[in-house]
Design an enzyme around this catalytic site. Structure first.
Site, PDB file in Angstrom:
ATOM      1  N   HIS A 123      -3.367 -12.316   2.692  1.00 20.65           N
ATOM      2  CA  HIS A 123      -2.705 -12.461   4.004  1.00 20.65           C
ATOM      3  C   HIS A 123      -3.382 -13.534   4.875  1.00 20.65           C
ATOM      4  CE1 HIS A 123      -5.776  -9.523   5.117  1.00 20.65           C
ATOM      5  NE2 HIS A 123      -5.091  -8.497   4.678  1.00 20.65           N
TER       6      HIS A 123
ATOM      7  N   GLY B  34      -2.153  -2.806   8.309  1.00 20.36           N
ATOM      8  CA  GLY B  34      -1.051  -3.079   7.409  1.00 20.36           C
ATOM      9  C   GLY B  34       0.230  -3.300   8.192  1.00 20.36           C
TER      10      GLY B  34
ATOM     11  N   ALA C 270      -8.476  -2.820   8.944  1.00 13.16           N
ATOM     12  CA  ALA C 270      -8.257  -1.372   8.877  1.00 13.16           C
ATOM     13  C   ALA C 270      -8.934  -0.769   7.640  1.00 13.16           C
ATOM     14  CB  ALA C 270      -6.769  -1.070   8.875  1.00 13.16           C
TER      15      ALA C 270
ATOM     16  N   GLY D 292       6.782 -10.956  12.066  1.00  8.20           N
ATOM     17  CA  GLY D 292       6.848 -11.264  13.483  1.00  8.20           C
ATOM     18  C   GLY D 292       5.703 -10.688  14.289  1.00  8.20           C
TER      19      GLY D 292
ATOM     20  N   HIS E 196       0.805  -1.234   0.000  1.00  6.71           N
ATOM     21  CA  HIS E 196       0.000   0.000   0.000  1.00  6.71           C
ATOM     22  C   HIS E 196       0.834   1.279   0.000  1.00  6.71           C
ATOM     23  CE1 HIS E 196      -3.812  -2.122   0.665  1.00  6.71           C
ATOM     24  NE2 HIS E 196      -3.131  -2.924   1.478  1.00  6.71           N
TER      25      HIS E 196
ATOM     26  N   HIS F  73     -10.313 -10.874   4.007  1.00  4.36           N
ATOM     27  CA  HIS F  73     -11.239 -10.085   4.829  1.00  4.36           C
ATOM     28  C   HIS F  73     -12.622 -10.739   4.755  1.00  4.36           C
ATOM     29  CE1 HIS F  73      -8.643  -6.678   5.924  1.00  4.36           C
ATOM     30  NE2 HIS F  73      -8.057  -6.916   4.763  1.00  4.36           N
TER      31      HIS F  73
ATOM     32  N   ASP G  87       2.236  -6.072   2.640  1.00  4.10           N
ATOM     33  CA  ASP G  87       1.028  -5.346   3.058  1.00  4.10           C
ATOM     34  C   ASP G  87       1.443  -4.004   3.686  1.00  4.10           C
ATOM     35  OD1 ASP G  87      -1.687  -4.814   3.405  1.00  4.10           O
ATOM     36  OD2 ASP G  87      -1.861  -5.956   5.268  1.00  4.10           O
TER      37      ASP G  87
ATOM     38  N   GLU H 114      -7.865  -3.991  -2.639  1.00  4.13           N
ATOM     39  CA  GLU H 114      -8.174  -4.698  -1.383  1.00  4.13           C
ATOM     40  C   GLU H 114      -9.367  -3.969  -0.758  1.00  4.13           C
ATOM     41  OE1 GLU H 114      -6.057  -6.472   2.645  1.00  4.13           O
ATOM     42  OE2 GLU H 114      -5.281  -4.638   1.761  1.00  4.13           O
TER      43      GLU H 114
END
Length: 381
Positions: A210, A304, A134, A243, A59, A189, A268, A123
């Site tokens: 994701h 993100g 978000a 992480g 993004h 999503h 992302d 997205e």
């Protein structure tokens, strides 16, 4: 005659495996098979030479947004990620009004035609309010095919992927529409069940946006979308290896079940990638970045990431202990194949663009080349 460069002595990662003390020859903007005897040689002994990274879900970065920034802002974001090894990037949009998104798609399609970006990813807005993450809930809509087609048409042949909650009204028909137009239908999503996800895959969906994030958790009685997406050989799963988004065990589970040929590492990334902590906007929503983690000011949802793919590569090699060949598949080859650009990028083969990354023995980035020109020239010794 194009100037030749010989990059020699490195661990060179090819589609067939790693070649020790290998070499890659560059002439002009391409990788070639041979060089004159007097061609200059760069000694990369002790280093890794891998293909340039391909990010199919990004993004922005460098303080700039692909969704709302100016053309120069978009180019700033692209340049920021190039400095971290991403030589091919898709510009991802977050949810917005249809008119705004169509205008943005028209603007960025010019950058795609020029080769600055590798296309556009929508997205949203066709995602579930139950798993909005978000995204502004007031702007979400059902994935009616006519609405989806409007965005695809606005991108003038440069739409590469649309993320959908395929269980919503119109979802399956929109998946079929996207497949017919050569656009990736990505499931994400979503609040879909296992069965609904299977139906979407059968309709033509080929990517999990994701994986794990913004979808129901894996359950032993209600396995949900994660099980369906991992088990189906037609699906490539995106993973954000920062992480924060994933526990290492979740990443290992995905690699174990999908295999390295069905994983795509993505960032992302939002504006703060390569820029720093502070206050930002993600579409219309306020975001605070603290200790490199981006969260919505209202509600605290992860917004993100601030990830760059060089960090994802190093983490995969040093924390997750993945084979380097497998990391290269996930970070270069697989996304290039999905985007339809593997004939040009994604591997170190003669005839392809000279896009490559030099890493040291600790997997720290030392050099980046794009189309034969050094973005970061290795400083060795």
């Amino acid at each position: 005659m194009a100037d030749h460069k010989v990059l020699a002595g490195a661990h060179v990662v090819l589609p067939t495996g790693t070649v020790e003390n290998g070499r890659v020859i560059v002439a002009g903007d391409r990788i070639v098979g041979s060089a004159p005897e007097d061609a200059p040689v760069l000694d990369l002994t002790g280093h890794w030479l891998v293909p340039g990274f391909v990010d199919m879900h990004n993004h922005g970065g460098g303080g700039a947004s692909f969704t709302s920034g100016t053309v120069e802002d978009v180019l700033t974001g692209v340049r920021t990620h190039r400095l971290h090894g991403t030589t091919t990037v898709v510009a991802s949009f977050v949810t917005g009004e249809t008119d705004f998104l169509t205008q943005r798609a028209g603007l960025l399609s010019e950058l795609a035609e020029q080769g600055d970006i590798a296309g556009i990813h929508f997205e949203g807005p066709f995602i579930s309010p139950c798993r909005k993450g978000a995204h502004d809930e007031t702007l979400l809509r059902d994935p009616e095919p006519a609405e989806v087609r409007k965005l695809v048409d606005a991108a003038r042949g440069q739409a590469r992927m649309v993320t959908l909650a395929t269980e919503l009204p119109g979802g399956l028909d929109s998946v079929r529409l996207l497949a017919e137009h050569g656009v990736i239908a990505a499931i994400g999503h979503t609040d879909a069940t296992y069965e609904q996800t299977r139906a979407a895959i059968d309709a033509g969906a080929t990517v999990a946006t994701h994986l794990y994030n913004a979808m129901p958790a894996l359950g032993h009685r209600a396995p949900g979308p994660i099980a369906a997406l991992l088990e189906d050989e037609r699906v490539t799963v995106e993973l954000i290896n920062d992480g924060t988004h994933l526990h290492p065990a979740a990443l290992e589970l995905a690699f174990h079940h999908a295999g390295p040929e069905r994983v795509a590492f993505i960032t992302d990334a939002m504006d703060a990638a390569g820029f720093g902590d502070g206050s930002y906007m993600l579409g219309p929503l306020a975001v605070e970045v603290k200790d490199s983690v981006a969260r919505l000011v209202e509600g605290g949802s992860i917004a993100g990431s601030t990830l760059t793919l060089d960090r994802a590569f190093k983490r995969a090699a040093t924390v997750d202990k993945l084979p380097v060949d497998s990391i290269v598949q996930a970070i270069s080859a697989n996304p290039a194949k999905l985007l339809g650009v593997y004939d040009r990028v994604g591997s170190l083969e003669p005839g392809k663009d000279a896009d490559l990354v030099v890493l040291d023995a600790d997997f720290e980035l030392k050099g980046v080349m794009r189309r034969g020109a050094w973005v970061i020239e290795p400083q060795l010794g």
